[in-house]
Design a protein around this motif. Sequence first.
Motif, short mmCIF file in Angstrom:
data_model
loop_
_atom_site.label_atom_id
_atom_site.label_comp_id
_atom_site.label_asym_id
_atom_site.label_seq_id
_atom_site.Cartn_x
_atom_site.Cartn_y
_atom_site.Cartn_z
N THR A 267 27.60 55.97 -9.86
CA THR A 267 28.61 55.70 -10.88
C THR A 267 27.93 55.89 -12.23
O THR A 267 26.77 56.29 -12.30
CB THR A 267 29.19 54.28 -10.74
N MET A 307 34.77 55.63 -12.19
CA MET A 307 35.20 56.03 -10.85
C MET A 307 36.05 57.29 -10.97
O MET A 307 36.96 57.34 -11.81
CB MET A 307 36.01 54.91 -10.20
N ASP A 308 35.75 58.29 -10.16
CA ASP A 308 36.53 59.52 -10.17
C ASP A 308 36.34 60.23 -8.83
O ASP A 308 35.76 59.67 -7.89
CB ASP A 308 36.14 60.43 -11.35
N ASP A 309 36.81 61.45 -8.73
CA ASP A 309 36.71 62.19 -7.47
C ASP A 309 35.28 62.47 -7.06
O ASP A 309 35.00 62.73 -5.88
CB ASP A 309 37.48 63.51 -7.58
N LYS A 312 34.19 58.47 -5.65
CA LYS A 312 35.05 57.48 -4.99
C LYS A 312 34.72 57.30 -3.50
O LYS A 312 34.93 56.22 -2.94
CB LYS A 312 36.52 57.85 -5.16
N ILE A 320 34.36 47.49 -4.67
CA ILE A 320 35.15 47.59 -5.91
C ILE A 320 35.91 46.28 -6.14
O ILE A 320 35.98 45.79 -7.28
CB ILE A 320 36.12 48.78 -5.85
#
Length: 343
Positions: A267, A307-309, A312, A320
């Motif tokens: 992250t 957080m993204d593709d 994740k 989370i």
Amino acid sequence: MIAFAAILFSTSCRNAVEVKREGCTINVGIVFDIGGKNDRSFNAAAWEGVQRAQKDMNICLYDVEPGNPTSIEPAMRAFAERNFDLVIGVGFAQGPIMQKVATDYPNIKFAIVDGVIFEADGKTPKSNVASLVFREHEGSYLVGMIAASKNKTGTIGFLGGMDIPLIHKFETGYEEGARSVNPKIQIIQNYVGVTDGAWNNPGKGKELALGQIEKGADVIFTAAGNSGLGAFDAVEQYGKNAQGEANRFVIGVDSNQNMVKPGFVLTSMVKRVDNAVYDVVKEVLAGKFEGGFHVFGLDKDGVAYAMDDNNKALIPADVIDKVEASKKKIVDGEIKVTDAMAK
């Protein structure tokens, strides 16, 4: 607004000449920290913010990337001497310089990222300087939780740039977050150096990161500017396992760096420098500029974890959920994260 003539800077500044521009409601000048606006980290976040301001508002934007620390003051003074409506300095290291320049030009509005400028008494915030500061320790606590949750070896790492109190905020928050998950976790910490060059030495950053990995660290949080990119190379060097997941991870900083080495970045601890500089430009344009402290923490989304593709699939939903629960407790004051600069 009267158009400004070409601005000339010394050749030690990378953009030596700016062209004449017309039709601006306000003129904004930004002086970057060593490492430049394309460091994909701290400077890049500030650059994104002023570029967005230029797109959304009727401003003319001028920028300088100092080739060395001695180039910062002449650039800042050049903007002030030409009566720019706002002069932005990026980085705590510009604090002593802005202290002098803002005193010499009391009618010019300034903003500094990660610095605090006071009047001569050393206590009263300077009225013509907006001091944009962040609660980095809060965001670092959350990525520390993520690091400890992903950890398998019992050891994680922290790579700082310049060994200064500001970066100690990142380190302390990270350690407290990690230990909230695993009180026995070991944390290796290294700093690249004690001068401005510590922000722009990815070779040294990689060397230190590899050393941490050799001692067992499987997640490394880097708060080192351009030097931190060396840690990205270090974790990539250790490849992926049979299931296609990275064997070692890095945590990015300031900007969302998840896409720098997709799959190897767990992250990023995002510091919304972009929003901070955007807001101060907007305030100047609206005639609502205020000097003094402008503080950005979890409560104002001034810091966050990205957080993204790209990441994740690396962080389970239950992790989370726990991180979000802690975020709420920090905002509500139930969890007190140590601010190393306030000790």
